[in-house]
Design a protein around this motif. Structure first.
Motif, PDB file in Angstrom:
ATOM      1  N   GLY A 104       0.282  -1.510   0.048  1.00 20.11           N
ATOM      2  CA  GLY A 104      -0.241  -0.250   0.392  1.00 20.11           C
ATOM      3  C   GLY A 104       0.804   1.284  -0.332  1.00 20.11           C
ATOM      4  O   GLY A 104       0.582   2.185   0.199  1.00 20.11           O
ATOM      5  N   MET A 105       1.907   1.078  -0.430  1.00 20.71           N
ATOM      6  CA  MET A 105       2.546   2.106   0.163  1.00 20.71           C
ATOM      7  C   MET A 105       3.183   3.717  -1.395  1.00 20.71           C
ATOM      8  O   MET A 105       3.002   2.606  -2.157  1.00 20.71           O
ATOM      9  CB  MET A 105       4.665   1.948   0.148  1.00 20.71           C
ATOM     10  N   VAL A 106       3.513   3.914  -1.073  1.00 15.77           N
ATOM     11  CA  VAL A 106       4.356   4.633  -2.942  1.00 15.77           C
ATOM     12  C   VAL A 106       5.856   4.692  -3.578  1.00 15.77           C
ATOM     13  O   VAL A 106       6.490   4.674  -1.920  1.00 15.77           O
ATOM     14  CB  VAL A 106       3.270   5.458  -3.293  1.00 15.77           C
ATOM     15  N   MET A 107       6.055   4.419  -3.760  1.00 14.72           N
ATOM     16  CA  MET A 107       7.524   4.365  -4.786  1.00 14.72           C
ATOM     17  C   MET A 107       7.784   5.619  -5.726  1.00 14.72           C
ATOM     18  O   MET A 107       6.446   5.711  -6.766  1.00 14.72           O
ATOM     19  CB  MET A 107       8.004   3.042  -5.014  1.00 14.72           C
ATOM     20  N   ILE A 108       8.436   6.645  -5.983  1.00 17.56           N
ATOM     21  CA  ILE A 108       8.839   7.696  -7.131  1.00 17.56           C
ATOM     22  C   ILE A 108      10.331   7.201  -7.906  1.00 17.56           C
ATOM     23  O   ILE A 108      11.153   7.206  -6.485  1.00 17.56           O
ATOM     24  CB  ILE A 108       8.810   8.841  -7.133  1.00 17.56           C
ATOM     25  N   SER A 109      10.263   6.569  -8.414  1.00 15.37           N
ATOM     26  CA  SER A 109      11.565   6.401  -9.149  1.00 15.37           C
ATOM     27  C   SER A 109      12.448   7.966 -10.024  1.00 15.37           C
ATOM     28  O   SER A 109      11.351   8.456 -11.230  1.00 15.37           O
ATOM     29  CB  SER A 109      12.037   6.253  -9.762  1.00 15.37           C
ATOM     30  N   PRO A 110      13.728   8.655  -9.381  1.00 10.30           N
ATOM     31  CA  PRO A 110      14.677   9.792 -10.213  1.00 10.30           C
ATOM     32  C   PRO A 110      15.333   8.996 -11.435  1.00 10.30           C
ATOM     33  O   PRO A 110      15.454  10.315 -12.068  1.00 10.30           O
ATOM     34  CB  PRO A 110      15.023  10.285  -9.048  1.00 10.30           C
TER      35      PRO A 110
ATOM     36  N   THR B  76      10.951  13.809  -4.522  1.00  5.75           N
ATOM     37  CA  THR B  76      11.051  14.322  -3.121  1.00  5.75           C
ATOM     38  C   THR B  76      10.105  15.115  -2.536  1.00  5.75           C
ATOM     39  O   THR B  76       9.347  14.630  -2.016  1.00  5.75           O
ATOM     40  CB  THR B  76      12.784  13.619  -2.422  1.00  5.75           C
ATOM     41  N   ILE B  77       9.964  16.039  -3.612  1.00  4.32           N
ATOM     42  CA  ILE B  77       9.323  17.123  -3.190  1.00  4.32           C
ATOM     43  C   ILE B  77       7.765  16.803  -3.406  1.00  4.32           C
ATOM     44  O   ILE B  77       7.169  17.191  -2.551  1.00  4.32           O
ATOM     45  CB  ILE B  77       9.667  18.534  -3.539  1.00  4.32           C
ATOM     46  N   MET B  78       7.642  15.797  -4.511  1.00  2.00           N
ATOM     47  CA  MET B  78       6.741  15.548  -4.943  1.00  2.00           C
ATOM     48  C   MET B  78       5.504  15.059  -4.078  1.00  2.00           C
ATOM     49  O   MET B  78       5.206  14.582  -3.453  1.00  2.00           O
ATOM     50  CB  MET B  78       6.562  14.447  -6.198  1.00  2.00           C
ATOM     51  N   LEU B  79       6.407  13.889  -3.560  1.00  2.00           N
ATOM     52  CA  LEU B  79       6.058  12.549  -2.554  1.00  2.00           C
ATOM     53  C   LEU B  79       5.807  13.880  -0.913  1.00  2.00           C
ATOM     54  O   LEU B  79       4.675  13.514  -0.366  1.00  2.00           O
ATOM     55  CB  LEU B  79       6.986  11.778  -2.098  1.00  2.00           C
TER      56      LEU B  79
ATOM     57  N   LEU C  21      -2.755   9.307  -0.295  1.00  2.00           N
ATOM     58  CA  LEU C  21      -1.807   9.703  -1.208  1.00  2.00           C
ATOM     59  C   LEU C  21      -1.113   9.439  -2.856  1.00  2.00           C
ATOM     60  O   LEU C  21      -1.211   9.598  -3.630  1.00  2.00           O
ATOM     61  CB  LEU C  21      -0.945   8.548   0.020  1.00  2.00           C
ATOM     62  N   ARG C  22      -2.210   8.017  -2.802  1.00  2.00           N
ATOM     63  CA  ARG C  22      -1.435   7.341  -4.348  1.00  2.00           C
ATOM     64  C   ARG C  22      -2.421   8.446  -5.421  1.00  2.00           C
ATOM     65  O   ARG C  22      -2.429   8.599  -6.110  1.00  2.00           O
ATOM     66  CB  ARG C  22      -2.133   6.302  -4.381  1.00  2.00           C
ATOM     67  N   ASP C  23      -4.225   8.540  -4.472  1.00  2.00           N
ATOM     68  CA  ASP C  23      -5.050   9.559  -5.414  1.00  2.00           C
ATOM     69  C   ASP C  23      -4.025  10.688  -5.749  1.00  2.00           C
ATOM     70  O   ASP C  23      -4.182  11.078  -6.839  1.00  2.00           O
ATOM     71  CB  ASP C  23      -6.458   9.604  -4.675  1.00  2.00           C
ATOM     72  N   GLU C  24      -3.453  11.064  -4.942  1.00  2.00           N
ATOM     73  CA  GLU C  24      -2.745  13.073  -4.425  1.00  2.00           C
ATOM     74  C   GLU C  24      -1.102  12.936  -5.555  1.00  2.00           C
ATOM     75  O   GLU C  24      -1.738  13.918  -6.855  1.00  2.00           O
ATOM     76  CB  GLU C  24      -2.565  13.449  -3.456  1.00  2.00           C
ATOM     77  N   LEU C  25      -1.000  11.696  -5.269  1.00  2.00           N
ATOM     78  CA  LEU C  25       0.029  11.236  -6.554  1.00  2.00           C
ATOM     79  C   LEU C  25      -0.564  11.510  -8.401  1.00  2.00           C
ATOM     80  O   LEU C  25       0.332  12.394  -9.021  1.00  2.00           O
ATOM     81  CB  LEU C  25       0.989  10.353  -6.733  1.00  2.00           C
ATOM     82  N   SER C  26      -1.142  10.339  -8.478  1.00  2.00           N
ATOM     83  CA  SER C  26      -1.456   9.776  -9.631  1.00  2.00           C
ATOM     84  C   SER C  26      -3.063  11.034  -9.862  1.00  2.00           C
ATOM     85  O   SER C  26      -2.760  12.120 -11.757  1.00  2.00           O
ATOM     86  CB  SER C  26      -3.275   9.278  -9.933  1.00  2.00           C
ATOM     87  N   ALA C  27      -2.813  12.674  -9.320  1.00  2.00           N
ATOM     88  CA  ALA C  27      -3.397  13.649  -9.716  1.00  2.00           C
ATOM     89  C   ALA C  27      -2.550  14.494  -9.835  1.00  2.00           C
ATOM     90  O   ALA C  27      -3.124  16.022 -11.171  1.00  2.00           O
ATOM     91  CB  ALA C  27      -4.398  14.473  -8.947  1.00  2.00           C
ATOM     92  N   THR C  28      -1.448  14.436  -9.945  1.00  2.00           N
ATOM     93  CA  THR C  28      -0.423  15.552 -10.023  1.00  2.00           C
ATOM     94  C   THR C  28      -0.475  15.883 -11.019  1.00  2.00           C
ATOM     95  O   THR C  28      -0.088  15.586 -12.504  1.00  2.00           O
ATOM     96  CB  THR C  28       1.581  15.439 -10.178  1.00  2.00           C
ATOM     97  N   SER C  29      -0.338  17.449 -11.495  1.00  2.00           N
ATOM     98  CA  SER C  29      -0.152  18.181 -12.892  1.00  2.00           C
ATOM     99  C   SER C  29       0.190  19.393 -12.485  1.00  2.00           C
ATOM    100  O   SER C  29      -0.435  20.273 -11.964  1.00  2.00           O
ATOM    101  CB  SER C  29      -1.753  18.344 -13.469  1.00  2.00           C
TER     102      SER C  29
ATOM    103  N   PHE D 116       3.051  20.521 -12.145  1.00  2.00           N
ATOM    104  CA  PHE D 116       4.118  20.995 -10.241  1.00  2.00           C
ATOM    105  C   PHE D 116       5.000  21.356 -10.768  1.00  2.00           C
ATOM    106  O   PHE D 116       5.767  20.737 -11.827  1.00  2.00           O
ATOM    107  CB  PHE D 116       3.703  18.729  -9.869  1.00  2.00           C
ATOM    108  N   ALA D 117       5.387  22.858 -10.308  1.00  2.00           N
ATOM    109  CA  ALA D 117       6.720  23.150 -10.584  1.00  2.00           C
ATOM    110  C   ALA D 117       7.979  21.766 -10.108  1.00  2.00           C
ATOM    111  O   ALA D 117       8.176  22.120  -8.676  1.00  2.00           O
ATOM    112  CB  ALA D 117       6.914  25.121  -9.552  1.00  2.00           C
ATOM    113  N   GLY D 118       9.130  21.777 -11.165  1.00  2.00           N
ATOM    114  CA  GLY D 118       9.904  21.458 -10.666  1.00  2.00           C
ATOM    115  C   GLY D 118      11.359  21.726 -11.455  1.00  2.00           C
ATOM    116  O   GLY D 118      11.512  22.673 -11.800  1.00  2.00           O
ATOM    117  N   LEU D 119      12.422  20.788 -10.632  1.00  2.00           N
ATOM    118  CA  LEU D 119      13.718  21.719 -11.020  1.00  2.00           C
ATOM    119  C   LEU D 119      14.041  21.179 -12.530  1.00  2.00           C
ATOM    120  O   LEU D 119      14.251  21.687 -13.320  1.00  2.00           O
ATOM    121  CB  LEU D 119      15.098  21.457 -10.404  1.00  2.00           C
ATOM    122  N   ILE D 120      13.498  19.880 -12.557  1.00  2.00           N
ATOM    123  CA  ILE D 120      12.966  19.801 -14.520  1.00  2.00           C
ATOM    124  C   ILE D 120      12.034  19.897 -15.584  1.00  2.00           C
ATOM    125  O   ILE D 120      11.996  19.999 -16.771  1.00  2.00           O
ATOM    126  CB  ILE D 120      13.063  18.525 -14.127  1.00  2.00           C
TER     127      ILE D 120
END
Length: 466
Positions: free
Chosen positions: A171-177, A378-381, A404-412, A414-418
């Motif tokens: 049930g966790m989330v994982m974000i790979s860079p 990391t900032i997204m998480l 938390l999954r729903d929130e990440l899936s809805a990311t649109s 989002f301001a990042g360095l890249i």
């Protein structure tokens, strides 16, 4: 005489009875005449007014806490830290890739600060070894701790193939860079990859974009029409080599040899001899050290490959490989790291700010190109945790895993360095900006010596055939 008196008394009583009847109130029932179909109903009784019932008891307002979802919740007690984990390749031949990723997560946690009064703790950095076995072992360690909310990692797609199913099932989330294999997300045409897991996200690009960019550069910019591709069987290297072949052939080029080396090989003569038989003008080998080192050091000694053009990818775009004299003159595809100066994270940090802090903190520049992707992941998480965590009013927090999954899936947007990050339904959230750089001998200058660059809109038609 008595009878006479008695009759008199009866007469008097009868007279009183008639008088009483004559003085009646006329409310006695009227007997209906035969054949009369109407009925005079009796007037309704005047009933007593209903008793005044007591007002319903005032019930307590419902609690404001959100019912837990099927994935459950993480309860963070007052004064305790929110737990996340870093899972990167931090030892061995590929540690050049994982160490800057882990450091970027450390800096991001410091920059973001507390979440609703709670510190964030990533614990001891875990090692994926850039291997399937490493990902599995570290994944088991992570899911054994039910307080862990999310994971930043892995460095290598092969490690993610083993770790992601465990983390998803918990049930966790994982974000790979840094994972770029299409198998972990999708084919960009609506179909999940063979190793896709719900709850997996990445800020790195999908290698279908990188393969297409490399192919366009070779075919359209260099004008080379015959190429060979070498991978090492890893999901990352095989996926990228395959993406290059598909796009190159779609453009009209010919891949004369598509082959592989084994991890641990040191003698590359057999595979290079196989490649030479196809007379390629270019060899694309998106693999890692040390096998990549051996290829570039031995290719010049194989007949027919003396003048072949060499091109690798981000797995070899690292300081140790660039220090090899034989790597001079090579091309490399990878994520575009010429980030716009105005790109700012939600923390307010820009790429320039980050690099200055990194070098002052660790005494060197990042040794691989995914430092900004790690910071953004990391900032997204942390931002998503901040958005869904519920303050229970007693200093504790409740974090719903599905929310938390729903929130990440809805990311649109989002301001990042890249750049701007938007997640698709399979967890691809990266900016998908790819560049090809030329190494002319100066390792420090190579990442910004851009020869070609392309983005999502430029490359998607070649990938989808649209």
């Amino acid at each position: 005489m008595r009878n006479k008196r008695f009759r008199y008394l009866l007469a008097v009583l009868a007279a009183f009875a008639l008088l009483a009847a004559a003085c009646g109130d006329g409310t006695s029932e009227t007997t209906a005449a035969p054949g009369d179909t109407t009925t005079t109903s009796a007037a309704p009784d005047t009933t007593a007014p209903p008793e005044t019932t007591a007002p319903p008891e005032t019930t307590a307002p419902p609690e404001t806490t959100v019912p837990p979802s099927e994935l459950g919740t993480v309860e963070v007690a007052a004064g305790e830290a929110i737990q996340i984990r870093s899972l990167q390749a931090i030892t061995g031949d590929v540690s050049f890739l994982g160490i800057p990723n882990q450091r970027a997560t450390e800096l991001a946690i410091l920059d973001y600060g507390q979440i609703q009064g709670h510190d964030v703790n990533m614990g001891q950095g875990l090692d994926d070894l850039c291997l399937n076995e490493g990902g599995q072992a570290a994944g088991q360690t992570i899911v054994a701790d039910t307080q862990v909310v999310g994971v930043i990692g892995t460095s290598c797609s092969g490690a993610a193939v083993a770790a992601a199913p465990l983390i998803s099932a918990a049930g966790m989330v994982m974000i790979s860079p840094a994972n770029t294999s299409p198998a972990l997300t999708s084919d960009l045409q609506g179909n999940p990859g063979t190793d896709f897991n719900v709850g997996y996200y990445r800020t790195a690009h999908n290698d279908l974009f990188q393969g297409a960019a490399a192919a366009k550069f070779v075919f359209e910019e260099l004008g080379l029409t015959t190429a060979a591709a070498i991978h090492d069987g890893d999901p990352y290297t095989n996926g990228l080599a395959s993406a290059f072949r598909s796009a190159y052939e779609a453009l009209g080029g010919t891949v004369s040899v598509f082959t592989a080396v084994n991890k641990g090989d040191t003698d590359m003569t057999p595979v290079l001899t196989e490649v030479a038989a196809g007379s390629p003008q270019l060899i694309f080998f998106p693999i890692f050290p040390p096998e990549g080192d051996f290829i570039v050091q031995q290719v010049g000694g194989v007949s027919g490959l003396e003048d072949v053009v060499l091109m690798a990818a981000d797995g070899l775009l690292v300081s140790n490989f660039l220090a090899l004299p034989e790597s001079t003159g090579m091309y490399f595809s990878g994520p575009n790291t010429n980030f716009a100066a105005e790109n700012a994270s939600v923390t307010g940090v820009t790429p320039t700010d980050f690099l200055a802090t990194y070098e002052s903190t660790y005494g060197e520049a990042p040794s691989a190109p995914f430092w900004a992707h790690s910071y953004d992941a990391t900032i997204m998480l942390l931002s998503a945790i901040d958005a869904v965590a519920v303050d229970n009013g007693d200093g504790s927090l409740t974090i719903d895993r599905q929310a938390l999954r729903d929130e990440l899936s809805a990311t649109s947007g989002f301001a990042g360095l890249i750049g701007s990050l938007t997640c698709d339904e399979f967890g691809d959230c990266g900016s998908q900006e790819i560049s090809v750089v030329l190494h002319e001998g100066d390792a420090d200058a190579t990442p910004t010596n851009v020869q070609f660059s392309a983005g999502r809109e430029d490359l998607l038609p070649l990938i989808t055939g649209g």
